[in-house]
Scaffold this motif. Sequence first.
Motif, PDB file in Angstrom:
ATOM      1  N   GLY A   1       9.546  10.578 -14.878  1.00 53.58           N
ATOM      2  CA  GLY A   1      10.068   9.251 -15.217  1.00 53.58           C
ATOM      3  C   GLY A   1       9.307   8.162 -14.483  1.00 53.58           C
ATOM      4  N   PHE A   2       8.997   8.427 -13.218  1.00 54.25           N
ATOM      5  CA  PHE A   2       8.261   7.475 -12.377  1.00 54.25           C
ATOM      6  C   PHE A   2       6.894   7.155 -12.983  1.00 54.25           C
ATOM      7  CE2 PHE A   2       5.133   6.947  -8.926  1.00 54.25           C
ATOM      8  CZ  PHE A   2       5.645   5.829  -8.291  1.00 54.25           C
ATOM      9  N   TYR A   3       6.151   8.198 -13.363  1.00 51.52           N
ATOM     10  CA  TYR A   3       4.799   7.958 -13.898  1.00 51.52           C
ATOM     11  C   TYR A   3       4.845   7.264 -15.261  1.00 51.52           C
ATOM     12  CZ  TYR A   3       3.040  10.582 -10.013  1.00 51.52           C
ATOM     13  OH  TYR A   3       2.749  10.978  -8.734  1.00 51.52           O
ATOM     14  N   ARG A   4       5.863   7.646 -16.075  1.00 44.80           N
ATOM     15  CA  ARG A   4       6.009   6.973 -17.378  1.00 44.80           C
ATOM     16  C   ARG A   4       6.265   5.474 -17.186  1.00 44.80           C
ATOM     17  NH1 ARG A   4       6.830  11.244 -21.048  1.00 44.80           N
ATOM     18  NH2 ARG A   4       4.655  11.871 -20.994  1.00 44.80           N
ATOM     19  N   LEU A   5       7.142   5.191 -16.238  1.00 43.98           N
ATOM     20  CA  LEU A   5       7.514   3.805 -15.971  1.00 43.98           C
ATOM     21  C   LEU A   5       6.304   3.011 -15.479  1.00 43.98           C
ATOM     22  CD1 LEU A   5      10.148   2.179 -16.019  1.00 43.98           C
ATOM     23  CD2 LEU A   5      10.371   2.589 -13.578  1.00 43.98           C
ATOM     24  N   MET A   6       5.508   3.624 -14.617  1.00 46.96           N
ATOM     25  CA  MET A   6       4.319   2.967 -14.098  1.00 46.96           C
ATOM     26  C   MET A   6       3.347   2.648 -15.237  1.00 46.96           C
ATOM     27  SD  MET A   6       4.402   2.461 -10.911  1.00 46.96           S
ATOM     28  CE  MET A   6       5.982   2.543 -10.165  1.00 46.96           C
ATOM     29  N   GLN A   7       3.252   3.612 -16.171  1.00 44.08           N
ATOM     30  CA  GLN A   7       2.382   3.422 -17.325  1.00 44.08           C
ATOM     31  C   GLN A   7       2.850   2.233 -18.152  1.00 44.08           C
ATOM     32  OE1 GLN A   7       2.347   6.984 -19.644  1.00 44.08           O
ATOM     33  NE2 GLN A   7       0.178   7.336 -19.233  1.00 44.08           N
TER      34      GLN A   7
ATOM     35  N   ILE B   1       0.652  -0.207 -14.475  1.00 50.77           N
ATOM     36  CA  ILE B   1       0.163  -0.031 -13.109  1.00 50.77           C
ATOM     37  C   ILE B   1      -0.671   1.249 -13.081  1.00 50.77           C
ATOM     38  CG2 ILE B   1       0.798   0.278 -10.686  1.00 50.77           C
ATOM     39  CD1 ILE B   1       3.465  -1.069 -11.372  1.00 50.77           C
ATOM     40  N   ASP B   2      -1.873   1.126 -12.557  1.00 56.86           N
ATOM     41  CA  ASP B   2      -2.790   2.243 -12.547  1.00 56.86           C
ATOM     42  C   ASP B   2      -2.516   3.118 -11.321  1.00 56.86           C
ATOM     43  OD1 ASP B   2      -4.950   3.812 -13.042  1.00 56.86           O
ATOM     44  OD2 ASP B   2      -6.424   2.419 -12.202  1.00 56.86           O
ATOM     45  N   VAL B   3      -1.844   4.259 -11.526  1.00 61.67           N
ATOM     46  CA  VAL B   3      -1.672   5.194 -10.403  1.00 61.67           C
ATOM     47  C   VAL B   3      -2.269   6.540 -10.803  1.00 61.67           C
ATOM     48  CG1 VAL B   3       0.378   4.163  -9.339  1.00 61.67           C
ATOM     49  CG2 VAL B   3       0.673   5.815 -11.159  1.00 61.67           C
ATOM     50  N   VAL B   4      -2.722   7.307  -9.820  1.00 61.46           N
ATOM     51  CA  VAL B   4      -3.290   8.621 -10.119  1.00 61.46           C
ATOM     52  C   VAL B   4      -2.143   9.594 -10.332  1.00 61.46           C
ATOM     53  CG1 VAL B   4      -4.764  10.474  -9.258  1.00 61.46           C
ATOM     54  CG2 VAL B   4      -5.330   8.090  -8.741  1.00 61.46           C
TER      55      VAL B   4
ATOM     56  N   LEU C   1       0.908   1.856  -1.589  1.00 58.97           N
ATOM     57  CA  LEU C   1      -0.458   2.348  -1.419  1.00 58.97           C
ATOM     58  C   LEU C   1      -1.037   2.986  -2.670  1.00 58.97           C
ATOM     59  CD1 LEU C   1      -0.237   3.822   2.171  1.00 58.97           C
ATOM     60  CD2 LEU C   1      -1.244   1.692   1.443  1.00 58.97           C
ATOM     61  N   ARG C   2      -0.204   3.744  -3.363  1.00 59.96           N
ATOM     62  CA  ARG C   2      -0.706   4.450  -4.540  1.00 59.96           C
ATOM     63  C   ARG C   2      -1.194   3.498  -5.620  1.00 59.96           C
ATOM     64  NH1 ARG C   2       3.560   8.869  -6.117  1.00 59.96           N
ATOM     65  NH2 ARG C   2       4.856   8.295  -4.363  1.00 59.96           N
ATOM     66  N   GLY C   3      -0.684   2.267  -5.571  1.00 62.37           N
ATOM     67  CA  GLY C   3      -1.142   1.278  -6.531  1.00 62.37           C
ATOM     68  C   GLY C   3      -2.368   0.531  -6.016  1.00 62.37           C
TER      69      GLY C   3
ATOM     70  N   MET D   1      13.786   6.880  -3.592  1.00 61.07           N
ATOM     71  CA  MET D   1      12.788   7.024  -4.653  1.00 61.07           C
ATOM     72  C   MET D   1      12.912   5.892  -5.666  1.00 61.07           C
ATOM     73  SD  MET D   1      12.009  10.989  -5.495  1.00 61.07           S
ATOM     74  CE  MET D   1      13.568  11.413  -6.143  1.00 61.07           C
ATOM     75  N   ILE D   2      14.161   5.571  -6.013  1.00 60.70           N
ATOM     76  CA  ILE D   2      14.381   4.477  -6.956  1.00 60.70           C
ATOM     77  C   ILE D   2      13.880   3.173  -6.345  1.00 60.70           C
ATOM     78  CG2 ILE D   2      16.153   3.073  -8.117  1.00 60.70           C
ATOM     79  CD1 ILE D   2      17.741   5.682  -8.487  1.00 60.70           C
ATOM     80  N   TYR D   3      14.177   2.999  -5.060  1.00 58.18           N
ATOM     81  CA  TYR D   3      13.739   1.799  -4.359  1.00 58.18           C
ATOM     82  C   TYR D   3      12.217   1.698  -4.381  1.00 58.18           C
ATOM     83  CZ  TYR D   3      12.951  -1.481  -0.559  1.00 58.18           C
ATOM     84  OH  TYR D   3      12.520  -2.545   0.182  1.00 58.18           O
ATOM     85  N   MET D   4      11.588   2.837  -4.171  1.00 56.58           N
ATOM     86  CA  MET D   4      10.125   2.870  -4.137  1.00 56.58           C
ATOM     87  C   MET D   4       9.530   2.501  -5.500  1.00 56.58           C
ATOM     88  SD  MET D   4       7.568   5.157  -2.428  1.00 56.58           S
ATOM     89  CE  MET D   4       5.988   5.694  -3.017  1.00 56.58           C
ATOM     90  N   ALA D   5      10.134   3.048  -6.574  1.00 56.38           N
ATOM     91  CA  ALA D   5       9.647   2.737  -7.922  1.00 56.38           C
ATOM     92  C   ALA D   5       9.831   1.241  -8.187  1.00 56.38           C
ATOM     93  CB  ALA D   5      10.387   3.560  -8.958  1.00 56.38           C
ATOM     94  N   PHE D   6      10.973   0.723  -7.788  1.00 53.62           N
ATOM     95  CA  PHE D   6      11.280  -0.689  -8.002  1.00 53.62           C
ATOM     96  C   PHE D   6      10.315  -1.566  -7.209  1.00 53.62           C
ATOM     97  CE2 PHE D   6      13.780  -4.589  -7.327  1.00 53.62           C
ATOM     98  CZ  PHE D   6      14.032  -4.892  -8.650  1.00 53.62           C
ATOM     99  N   GLU D   7      10.077  -1.172  -5.953  1.00 54.93           N
ATOM    100  CA  GLU D   7       9.116  -1.876  -5.094  1.00 54.93           C
ATOM    101  C   GLU D   7       7.742  -1.840  -5.730  1.00 54.93           C
ATOM    102  OE1 GLU D   7       8.648  -3.196  -1.487  1.00 54.93           O
ATOM    103  OE2 GLU D   7      10.234  -4.008  -2.728  1.00 54.93           O
ATOM    104  N   GLY D   8       7.381  -0.652  -6.187  1.00 59.90           N
ATOM    105  CA  GLY D   8       6.066  -0.456  -6.787  1.00 59.90           C
ATOM    106  C   GLY D   8       5.864  -1.405  -7.946  1.00 59.90           C
ATOM    107  N   ILE D   9       6.858  -1.466  -8.804  1.00 62.41           N
ATOM    108  CA  ILE D   9       6.734  -2.313  -9.992  1.00 62.41           C
ATOM    109  C   ILE D   9       6.726  -3.787  -9.606  1.00 62.41           C
ATOM    110  CG2 ILE D   9       7.879  -3.066 -12.113  1.00 62.41           C
ATOM    111  CD1 ILE D   9       8.934  -0.103 -12.223  1.00 62.41           C
TER     112      ILE D   9
END
Length: 321
Positions: A145-151, A155-158, A185-187, A218-226
């Motif tokens: 779900g995390f990688y789909r959301l990033m896509q 956001i370009d993550v490996v 960092l991953r971003g 984890m949710i916080y991290m995804a939210f932060e990431g976005i």
Amino acid sequence: MDKLCIVVPCYNEEQALLYTNKELTGVLDRLMQSGKIDKASFILYVDDGSRDSTWNIIENFRKQSPLIFGLKLARNTGHQNALTAGLLTAMSHADMVISIDADLQDDVSVMEEMVDLYLKGIDIVYGVRKRRDTDTLFKKFTALGFYRLMQLMKIDVVYNHADYRLMSKRALKQFSLYKERNLFLRGIIPLIGFSSVTVSYNRKSRIAGKSKYPLSKMIYMAFEGITSFSIQPIRMITELGLVIVLCSICAAIYAFYSFVTGRVVAGWTSTILSIWFIGGVQLLSVGLIGTYIGKIYMEVKERPRYAIEVNDLTEKKHEES
Ligand code: UDP
Ligand code: MG
């Protein structure tokens, strides 16, 4: 010969550290024996404000071996900050840095491959998990779900890469120019540029202790990431506003048609039109304001605009001198 530093962020890792240290010093020794890295290579443990005996353990390691150093943060600041502290500190003492979690879920045996690639001139080597056999179904599902959301958020993550990676000194220097407080960092790392490759391995389960990343984090991290990377959500609001305004035009045509054919209650046409139109205009306006805020946000970060890989002019100067 080039010096390697292994950076290990640790938060309440007293149960894992003994084993981790044995493994890591083993790898470092082997790499030094094989002549691939300098004899002055070292391990840097970053204690992220642990509440258990983590720091005492690190101090003991330090007394037993000249290969080990510690960095103690004054309070718990989270994995990403602790890792950054380690990377930026190591940067001035080493030519390449490998970051790895203290629980050794990532396979230390691929470090040699990472170093080999560095020696071939690669600047960033991403450690990528091949399979997720040891992860629970829940972890697999949330990760996907995390990688789909990033896509979706562009956001370009490996894919399947966490923070196990090798970075060269010049990649780290470029990274140090990213001054933002909201760290993901991953971003950021893929934005740096330079040559990069991936190496894959099977991820293991934690050797000891508990995960410090429960679902909430984890949710916080995804939210932060976005939110620290993408202004895509704002763009989506603007697009939605536009769609609704367009809908209101269609609705206007339909309402007008109903009005002409006389099939409506008095007042319905004007009410329904106002609702659609005003709703659409409001959303569009919010999106527009958001777009400006998004731009301010990107400016405030003061990210570097480019990274220079080769500069013939400086090389010319070297030759002349
Ligand atoms: N960590 C840290 N500060 C924190 C939380 C975790 O430095 O506030 C470290 C932790 O000690 C470990 C790494 O970050 O070395 C990854 O944490 P963990 O293994 O618990 O995460 P998971 O692998 O379960 O996602
Ligand atoms: Mg872990």
